[in-house]
Write a protein that holds these residues in place. Sequence first.
Motif, short mmCIF file in Angstrom:
data_model
loop_
_atom_site.label_atom_id
_atom_site.label_comp_id
_atom_site.label_asym_id
_atom_site.label_seq_id
_atom_site.Cartn_x
_atom_site.Cartn_y
_atom_site.Cartn_z
N ASN A 12 0.83 -1.21 0.00
CA ASN A 12 0.00 0.00 0.00
C ASN A 12 0.86 1.26 0.00
N GLU A 16 1.05 4.19 -3.02
CA GLU A 16 0.87 5.62 -2.73
C GLU A 16 2.08 6.44 -3.21
N GLN A 23 -4.37 7.17 -4.81
CA GLN A 23 -4.35 7.03 -3.35
C GLN A 23 -5.77 6.90 -2.80
N GLY A 24 -5.97 5.88 -2.00
CA GLY A 24 -7.26 5.63 -1.37
C GLY A 24 -8.28 4.93 -2.25
N GLN A 25 -7.98 4.73 -3.52
CA GLN A 25 -8.94 4.06 -4.42
C GLN A 25 -8.81 2.54 -4.37
N TYR A 26 -7.59 2.05 -4.25
CA TYR A 26 -7.33 0.61 -4.23
C TYR A 26 -6.50 0.29 -3.00
N LEU A 27 -6.97 -0.63 -2.19
CA LEU A 27 -6.28 -0.96 -0.94
C LEU A 27 -6.03 -2.46 -0.86
N VAL A 41 -12.41 1.08 -3.53
CA VAL A 41 -13.34 1.93 -2.80
C VAL A 41 -14.23 2.60 -3.84
N ASP A 97 -18.38 -1.13 -2.47
CA ASP A 97 -16.98 -1.50 -2.68
C ASP A 97 -16.89 -2.86 -3.36
#
Length: 140
Positions: A12, A16, A23-27, A41, A97
């Motif tokens: 992660n 980033e 950032q923050g879209q795929y975790l 997300v 999600d």
Amino acid sequence: MMQPILTVAEVNGYIEEVFPEVQGQYLCEHIAPMEARVRAVVGPQNLRPGGTVSGPTMFGLADCGFYMVLLAMIGKQALAVTTNASIDFMRKPEPCDMIAEARILKLGRVLAVGDVLMYSEGSDKPVARASMTYSIPPAR
């Protein structure tokens, strides 16, 4: 069996670092040998008319999910790139999600081949399946 080189936090963090635009879209949520679980997300910008997740969002999840499992296995290789991708859309995803289960089927010196199953969060029925091939840059 080959073990992952990177942890969830390292994958992660690296995403980033090299792709701040997502950032923050795929975790990445879980890593195991040759496998990863990745979350997309989903927000209003990812929906198409009819209240379903768009195809480009699902393709992005498949591509990013496979990239993340590959990074976990080979380390920080920003220049590993998609060389082939095919996606089958099987059912309408819910407007929530999405979860991808990405796995590497063959990890060679220059190519990695695998697949990604994608689900609406909370469902056990896949909404799409992608077949992915990545090129791995030569070691320096």
